[in-house]
Design an enzyme around this catalytic site. Structure first.
Site, short mmCIF file in Angstrom:
data_model
loop_
_atom_site.label_atom_id
_atom_site.label_comp_id
_atom_site.label_asym_id
_atom_site.label_seq_id
_atom_site.Cartn_x
_atom_site.Cartn_y
_atom_site.Cartn_z
N ARG A 120 -1.13 12.76 -0.62
CA ARG A 120 -1.46 13.44 -1.86
C ARG A 120 -2.96 13.75 -1.90
O ARG A 120 -3.78 13.04 -1.35
CB ARG A 120 -1.06 12.52 -3.02
CG ARG A 120 -1.01 13.19 -4.39
CD ARG A 120 -0.22 12.33 -5.35
NE ARG A 120 -0.51 12.70 -6.74
CZ ARG A 120 -1.33 12.03 -7.53
NH1 ARG A 120 -1.95 10.96 -7.09
NH2 ARG A 120 -1.53 12.44 -8.77
N LYS A 122 0.57 -1.01 -0.46
CA LYS A 122 1.29 0.25 -0.25
C LYS A 122 2.18 0.18 1.00
O LYS A 122 1.73 -0.16 2.08
CB LYS A 122 0.30 1.41 -0.11
CG LYS A 122 0.96 2.77 0.01
CD LYS A 122 -0.06 3.89 -0.16
CE LYS A 122 0.57 5.25 -0.01
NZ LYS A 122 -0.36 6.33 -0.32
N ARG A 140 -4.96 3.19 -10.69
CA ARG A 140 -5.50 2.02 -9.98
C ARG A 140 -5.33 0.78 -10.85
O ARG A 140 -5.31 0.86 -12.09
CB ARG A 140 -7.01 2.20 -9.69
CG ARG A 140 -7.33 3.36 -8.78
CD ARG A 140 -7.08 3.01 -7.33
NE ARG A 140 -7.53 4.09 -6.45
CZ ARG A 140 -6.79 5.13 -6.09
NH1 ARG A 140 -5.58 5.28 -6.60
NH2 ARG A 140 -7.26 6.05 -5.27
#
Length: 324
Positions: A122, A187, A322
């Site tokens: 992204r 992630k 975040r």
């Protein structure tokens, strides 16, 4: 065509196949099998190492991978898939390939790769794509409802990825708005939805995913905590072919549901998987930072943030979330 473009990689791919068993193979034996010299084998091995593959060379023994490699097999995958599947071992980007060729494909078709030279995430970020360590997967989807209906698609695909991996025995998977799969606050995968224009009422979408499966520890080029799928299974991890088959089935099922019922049908499930539900977070919008408590998503796929002003909704665009 892409296949012709990458014919120069044929010998390298054959060498990888030989080495994938994790055993030693001498340069002489490899050269004999492939009809080329030992010097040519050595040159090709150097090229393979540039793809992120760890190959050792031991005098008197030959070449050996640091560990055996679980390679993708198009025939195995296609035998269980209900849509056309194309495996291109070395590619610029699976998303870009489908964006350039969607007009000659049927909705739901899939492109997978072992290595991407120009993988992207992204906001134009580079996606690290070492050979055979992860999964690079893209699907073309013709969304009859048009561009406006595509807003929450990455959220629905996140649910599809969790569904697929849980069906194989994965545990403790979470989602991060708007397009990441998480495991233990790290992630595990990223989703990228791109559009190749609109004809009439329908939208032509390419949905890509990079999934970390066996990424090497110590890759300093990644600027955030990350996890491998190999950490997520209590029992033995399924093969990469099994993972692809499960993903194709889950994505198609979720996209059919999305087409019929829209984003609202995924809100409850997505919120149950939200890694930042009821946690302090901040949203980055250009130079602006907005702090609050994450409260999941609404029926349109917008992120809900509890601030001093009450519950506020933020939708799409160039927003990053975040942990605060």
């Amino acid at each position: 065509m892409q296949d012709n473009k990458y014919k120069q990689h044929t010998v390298k791919l054959q060498i990888i196949k030989f080495l994938s068993d994790g055993e030693f193979h001498s340069g002489e034996d490899l050269g004999e099998s492939l009809g080329i010299s030992r010097a040519a084998i050595s040159k090709h091995v150097k090229g393979i190492q540039e793809w992120g593959i760890d190959i050792a060379r031991v005098q008197g023994k030959g070449y050996q991978l640091a560990r055996p490699m679980d390679l993708l097999d198009q025939k195995v995958i296609q035998a269980s898939a209900t849509v056309p599947v194309e495996l291109i071992p070395v590619i610029d980007s699976t998303n870009q390939y489908l964006l350039e060729t969607f007009h000659q494909r049927e909705s739901g078709c899939v492109c997978i790769a072992e290595y991407q030279s120009q993988g992207r995430g992204r906001r134009g970020r580079k996606w690290q794509s070492p050979y055979g360590s992860n999964l690079y997967f893209s699907m073309y989807w013709k969304l009859e409802a048009g561009v406006a209906a595509a807003m929450g698609l990455s959220l629905a695909i996140g649910v599809a990825i969790v569904d697929a991996l849980e069906s194989l025995g994965a545990r403790d998977l979470k989602l991060k708005w708007p397009n990441d799969l998480y495991y233990q606050d790290k992630k595990l995968a990223g989703i990228l939805v791109e559009m190749s224009g609109q004809t009439g009422g329908e939208a032509h979408l390419v949905i890509g995913m990079g999934l970390n499966i066996d990424m090497r520890v110590g890759d300093n080029s990644i600027d955030q905590p990350w996890a491998n799928l190999s950490q997520v299974f209590d029992a033995e991890m399924p093969t990469r072919n099994q993972i692809v088959i499960a993903l194709i089935q889950a994505w198609k099922q979720v996209l059919d549901q999305y087409e019929e019922q829209g984003m609202a049908s995924f809100v409850e499930r997505w919120n149950a998987l939200d890694n930042f539900k009821d946690k302090p977070i901040k949203l980055l919008m250009g130079n602006k930072e907005i702090y609050g408590i994450g409260k999941g998503i609404n029926a349109q796929g917008g992120i809900l943030l509890q601030t001093d002003q009450g519950i506020e909704t933020y939708v799409g665009g160039e927003i990053s979330l975040r942990k605060a």
